[in-house]
Design a protein around this motif. Structure first.
Motif, PDB file in Angstrom:
ATOM      1  N   TRP A  50      10.976 -24.638  64.593  1.00 25.60           N
ATOM      2  CA  TRP A  50      10.076 -23.777  65.352  1.00 25.60           C
ATOM      3  C   TRP A  50       9.668 -24.433  66.662  1.00 25.60           C
ATOM      4  O   TRP A  50       9.375 -23.766  67.630  1.00 25.60           O
ATOM      5  CB  TRP A  50       8.834 -23.482  64.521  1.00 25.60           C
ATOM      6  CG  TRP A  50       9.092 -22.496  63.459  1.00 25.60           C
ATOM      7  CD1 TRP A  50      10.011 -22.609  62.454  1.00 25.60           C
ATOM      8  CD2 TRP A  50       8.462 -21.247  63.278  1.00 25.60           C
ATOM      9  NE1 TRP A  50       9.978 -21.500  61.656  1.00 25.60           N
ATOM     10  CE2 TRP A  50       9.027 -20.648  62.145  1.00 25.60           C
ATOM     11  CE3 TRP A  50       7.460 -20.581  63.956  1.00 25.60           C
ATOM     12  CZ2 TRP A  50       8.628 -19.407  61.681  1.00 25.60           C
ATOM     13  CZ3 TRP A  50       7.058 -19.346  63.489  1.00 25.60           C
ATOM     14  CH2 TRP A  50       7.639 -18.770  62.369  1.00 25.60           C
ATOM     15  N   ASP A  59       3.273 -19.389  67.503  1.00 26.10           N
ATOM     16  CA  ASP A  59       2.958 -18.645  66.282  1.00 26.10           C
ATOM     17  C   ASP A  59       2.287 -19.532  65.248  1.00 26.10           C
ATOM     18  O   ASP A  59       1.294 -19.145  64.618  1.00 26.10           O
ATOM     19  CB  ASP A  59       4.233 -18.031  65.695  1.00 26.10           C
ATOM     20  CG  ASP A  59       4.733 -16.861  66.523  1.00 26.10           C
ATOM     21  OD1 ASP A  59       3.933 -16.305  67.291  1.00 26.10           O
ATOM     22  OD2 ASP A  59       5.915 -16.517  66.404  1.00 26.10           O
ATOM     23  N   TYR A 115       9.102 -14.133  53.316  1.00 24.95           N
ATOM     24  CA  TYR A 115       8.409 -14.808  54.401  1.00 24.95           C
ATOM     25  C   TYR A 115       9.426 -15.611  55.211  1.00 24.95           C
ATOM     26  O   TYR A 115      10.539 -15.903  54.751  1.00 24.95           O
ATOM     27  CB  TYR A 115       7.289 -15.716  53.878  1.00 24.95           C
ATOM     28  CG  TYR A 115       7.753 -16.871  53.018  1.00 24.95           C
ATOM     29  CD1 TYR A 115       7.966 -18.132  53.570  1.00 24.95           C
ATOM     30  CD2 TYR A 115       7.975 -16.714  51.654  1.00 24.95           C
ATOM     31  CE1 TYR A 115       8.390 -19.191  52.797  1.00 24.95           C
ATOM     32  CE2 TYR A 115       8.391 -17.767  50.868  1.00 24.95           C
ATOM     33  CZ  TYR A 115       8.609 -19.005  51.445  1.00 24.95           C
ATOM     34  OH  TYR A 115       9.032 -20.048  50.665  1.00 24.95           O
ATOM     35  N   ASP A 116       9.017 -15.964  56.434  1.00 26.78           N
ATOM     36  CA  ASP A 116       9.929 -16.657  57.353  1.00 26.78           C
ATOM     37  C   ASP A 116       9.770 -18.173  57.314  1.00 26.78           C
ATOM     38  O   ASP A 116      10.738 -18.897  57.545  1.00 26.78           O
ATOM     39  CB  ASP A 116       9.686 -16.172  58.782  1.00 26.78           C
ATOM     40  CG  ASP A 116      10.049 -14.704  58.946  1.00 26.78           C
ATOM     41  OD1 ASP A 116      11.226 -14.371  58.776  1.00 26.78           O
ATOM     42  OD2 ASP A 116       9.157 -13.893  59.231  1.00 26.78           O
ATOM     43  N   THR A 306       2.242 -12.533  62.134  1.00 23.80           N
ATOM     44  CA  THR A 306       1.983 -12.917  63.511  1.00 23.80           C
ATOM     45  C   THR A 306       1.839 -11.670  64.373  1.00 23.80           C
ATOM     46  O   THR A 306       2.456 -10.641  64.102  1.00 23.80           O
ATOM     47  CB  THR A 306       3.110 -13.807  64.047  1.00 23.80           C
ATOM     48  OG1 THR A 306       4.345 -13.094  63.971  1.00 23.80           O
ATOM     49  CG2 THR A 306       3.212 -15.081  63.225  1.00 23.80           C
ATOM     50  N   ARG A 311       7.699 -10.281  65.181  1.00 27.40           N
ATOM     51  CA  ARG A 311       6.675 -10.537  64.173  1.00 27.40           C
ATOM     52  C   ARG A 311       7.268 -11.285  62.997  1.00 27.40           C
ATOM     53  O   ARG A 311       8.356 -10.972  62.520  1.00 27.40           O
ATOM     54  CB  ARG A 311       6.056  -9.226  63.711  1.00 27.40           C
ATOM     55  CG  ARG A 311       5.334  -8.456  64.826  1.00 27.40           C
ATOM     56  CD  ARG A 311       4.713  -7.204  64.275  1.00 27.40           C
ATOM     57  NE  ARG A 311       3.645  -7.517  63.325  1.00 27.40           N
ATOM     58  CZ  ARG A 311       3.061  -6.598  62.567  1.00 27.40           C
ATOM     59  NH1 ARG A 311       3.458  -5.345  62.624  1.00 27.40           N
ATOM     60  NH2 ARG A 311       2.102  -6.939  61.726  1.00 27.40           N
ATOM     61  N   ARG A 312       6.529 -12.264  62.530  1.00 27.29           N
ATOM     62  CA  ARG A 312       6.970 -13.073  61.401  1.00 27.29           C
ATOM     63  C   ARG A 312       5.880 -13.109  60.342  1.00 27.29           C
ATOM     64  O   ARG A 312       4.706 -12.910  60.642  1.00 27.29           O
ATOM     65  CB  ARG A 312       7.306 -14.497  61.848  1.00 27.29           C
ATOM     66  CG  ARG A 312       8.464 -14.603  62.823  1.00 27.29           C
ATOM     67  CD  ARG A 312       8.756 -16.058  63.136  1.00 27.29           C
ATOM     68  NE  ARG A 312       9.972 -16.217  63.910  1.00 27.29           N
ATOM     69  CZ  ARG A 312      10.008 -16.267  65.233  1.00 27.29           C
ATOM     70  NH1 ARG A 312       8.889 -16.152  65.909  1.00 27.29           N
ATOM     71  NH2 ARG A 312      11.145 -16.434  65.875  1.00 27.29           N
ATOM     72  N   ALA A 494      16.271 -14.770  60.856  1.00 32.09           N
ATOM     73  CA  ALA A 494      14.832 -15.009  60.717  1.00 32.09           C
ATOM     74  C   ALA A 494      14.223 -15.454  62.040  1.00 32.09           C
ATOM     75  O   ALA A 494      13.089 -15.091  62.372  1.00 32.09           O
ATOM     76  CB  ALA A 494      14.586 -16.056  59.638  1.00 32.09           C
ATOM     77  N   ARG A 495      14.959 -16.239  62.815  1.00 35.45           N
ATOM     78  CA  ARG A 495      14.440 -16.724  64.097  1.00 35.45           C
ATOM     79  C   ARG A 495      14.241 -15.577  65.081  1.00 35.45           C
ATOM     80  O   ARG A 495      13.297 -15.570  65.882  1.00 35.45           O
ATOM     81  CB  ARG A 495      15.401 -17.750  64.677  1.00 35.45           C
ATOM     82  CG  ARG A 495      14.899 -18.453  65.933  1.00 35.45           C
ATOM     83  CD  ARG A 495      15.951 -19.402  66.465  1.00 35.45           C
ATOM     84  NE  ARG A 495      15.466 -20.131  67.623  1.00 35.45           N
ATOM     85  CZ  ARG A 495      14.879 -21.316  67.570  1.00 35.45           C
ATOM     86  NH1 ARG A 495      14.691 -21.886  66.408  1.00 35.45           N
ATOM     87  NH2 ARG A 495      14.466 -21.925  68.663  1.00 35.45           N
ATOM     88  N   GLY A 497      13.530 -12.573  64.238  1.00 35.80           N
ATOM     89  CA  GLY A 497      12.635 -11.567  63.690  1.00 35.80           C
ATOM     90  C   GLY A 497      13.347 -10.283  63.378  1.00 35.80           C
ATOM     91  O   GLY A 497      12.836  -9.192  63.617  1.00 35.80           O
ATOM     92  N   ALA A 501      12.251 -11.066  56.985  1.00 35.00           N
ATOM     93  CA  ALA A 501      10.995 -11.355  56.277  1.00 35.00           C
ATOM     94  C   ALA A 501      10.148 -10.097  56.209  1.00 35.00           C
ATOM     95  O   ALA A 501      10.024  -9.357  57.157  1.00 35.00           O
ATOM     96  CB  ALA A 501      10.224 -12.451  57.003  1.00 35.00           C
TER      97      ALA A 501
END
Length: 508
Positions: A50, A59, A115-116, A306, A311-312, A494-495, A497, A501
């Motif tokens: 991240w 985030d 979840y991420d 987020t 959004r994560r 996932a990165r 978004g 997740a």
């Protein structure tokens, strides 16, 4: 004119073949190219980091401030939670091996579908300095006999509703910890005065629909979903209550007969207080949103959404702990990198949820502070190899009580003691180290136990389901390249978004 002959071939002929060179870059088990594995591991590290994103850590920083402010509101509701404590934040949730909680039920959460990114936050309720504890180093559990006063505070009277039954006579011998100065955790000492969270007197929904607050029949699966569109399914779906009620039993009139602090009652109080504050939250523009909270064994899991795209969903495992200054007699205080710093001479007591506890009111010893100090000394290539092995193991243990993620972390420390530092520090060896960790984990699953890194007399147990996990690990080990490619693609989605997740598999 005769031609000149070199050996048995003419000089103008093809050159003799070069001597055979040993192939050291091929995995014997799978036939995979170690160089390709190393490249995939490096790419996976970039995708899952991240801090290297377009907005470095924004985030995570907002989510961390939200959690700290949230705990500040919890203190306003119940002053027993310290207003400013040394909170230890660990990267990775409990399901990713951040802590050893035995074989406790961890809930139906899986990184990717639910979840991420996950984190673990240790929340000290108070600190004991040089207190007498009933330590059983063989099992790794202890009894907490609360003193009357801690720093002038009547601690036993304050926690009277979380006191458990007296310890049976002769259960364990009494050992005194080696008292030292109270350690200072520079990384985790936080001022919780933030403005990202606000509290309202009446319960306010965090979404347009009313908040769904429920408590299942089993106290291990207390759940509160705050406006989530597709709530996670819990093992028990029979909702019996529509409001949060504290499951903590009332104290006995004979208070002196309840000398020990009960971890399960502390965990129940902790969740009930958090849930009550969550019901009073109102949304703040630009701040993370709390969408889910549930109690599993001795800790509380929350999911934060987020605010900005992409959004994560971030998972935080909040664990109420007791901080103990000093070092338990008989525990290892040295490592492959030399003795740890003096400020690491402390440990935690966590409300473990396993089935191996000798007494119902026993707390489990936790050395998260020491593990954080060790992690800073591990060579970067080996850390990348461990992260890759963890990513490969993640789908195999999702939704189970398998202790394999923490076993894999422990194997990381033992590898540093066993292997030369120069070998572990070479970037080209990351692929071989990843396969080696998986092979070692397979041997541990077959044996059923692994020596604890800090408690020489204790064995970590693999638990039920080891045979099935061993078979799945063997299949993965047969084609690690394909599994790593899949992990890289999952991290890319996932990165960005891309909807990987979401609560219950839905898009958040």
């Amino acid at each position: 004119m005769a031609s000149v002959v070199w050996g048995s071939a003419p000089w103008w002929g093809p050159p003799p073949p070069a001597p055979a060179r040993p192939l050291t870059d091929i995995d014997f088990c799978s036939g995979a190219q170690l160089q390709e594995l190393t490249q995939l591991i490096q790419e996976l590290g970039v995708q899952e980091s991240w801090s290297d994103g377009p907005k470095p850590g924004a985030d995570l920083l907002r989510a961390k401030d939200f959690v700290f402010s949230f705990l500040g509101l919890v203190h306003r509701r119940d002053p027993r939670l310290p207003p400013q404590a040394e909170l230890l934040l660990l990267r990775g949730g409990i399901r990713e091996g951040s802590l050893d909680l035995g074989h406790a039920p961890l809930g139906p959460y899986a990184r990717g579908p639910h979840y991420d990114a996950g984190f673990t936050l240790l929340v000290p309720l108070f600190s004991l300095d040089g207190t007498e504890l009933q330590l059983d180093l063989e099992s790794g559990y202890t009894q907490v006999r609360l003193p009357e006063l801690v720093c002038g505070t009547p601690i036993r009277e304050m926690w009277q509703d979380c006191l458990g039954p007296p310890v049976p006579g002769g259960c364990d011998s009494i050992h005194r910890t080696e008292s030292k100065e109270s350690p200072k955790e520079s990384q985790s000492s936080v001022d919780q005065r933030h403005s990202h969270v606000t509290e309202h007197e009446a319960p306010v929904s965090l979404e347009k629909s009313p908040s769904d607050v429920s408590a299942s029949e089993s106290p291990q699966h207390d759940v509160i979903d705050l406006g989530s569109t597709a709530p996670l399914k819990t093992p028990s779906s029979d909702v019996t209550k529509a409001a949060v009620e504290s499951p903590v039993p009332k104290p006995s009139d004979a208070r002196d007969a309840w000398p020990t602090l009960c971890p399960s009652q502390v965990a129940a109080w902790f969740f009930a207080t958090l849930a009550a504050v969550a019901e009073s939250l109102i949304p703040v523009p630009g701040a993370p949103r709390l969408v889910h909270a549930a109690r599993h064994a001795g800790f509380t899991t929350i999911l934060l959404a987020t605010p900005e795209p992409p959004r994560r969903l971030l998972l935080f495992d909040l664990i109420p702990v007791v901080s103990v200054a000093g070092w338990p007699e008989g525990a290892r205080s040295h490592s492959w990198a030399g003795p740890l710093a003096s400020e690491s001479a402390s440990f935690y007591l966590v409300p473990g949820g396993g089935t191996e506890r000798p007494c119902a009111s026993a707390w489990q010893l936790c050395f998260a502070r020491q593990e954080l100090a060790l992690k800073a000394r591990i060579p970067a290539p080996l850390l990348q190899a461990h992260a890759a092995a963890q990513a490969l193991l993640r789908p195999l243990v999702a939704g189970t009580r398998a202790a394999a993620p923490y076993l894999l972390r422990t194997l990381l420390y033992w590898a540093c003691e066993r292997l030369p530092a120069l070998y572990l520090a070479r970037p080209e060896n990351a692929g071989a180290c990843c396969l080696g960790l998986l092979d070692e984990l397979g041997r541990v699953l077959e044996a059923g136990t692994l020596p604890h890194y800090f408690l020489s007399s204790r064995e970590l147990r693999t638990g039920d389901g080891s045979a099935a996990l061993l078979g799945a690990l063997a299949r993965l080990r047969g084609d690690p390249t394909r599994a790593l490619r899949a992990a890289v693609e999952e991290a890319k989605v996932a990165r960005k978004g891309g909807g990987l997740a979401g609560v219950g598999g839905g898009v958040h």
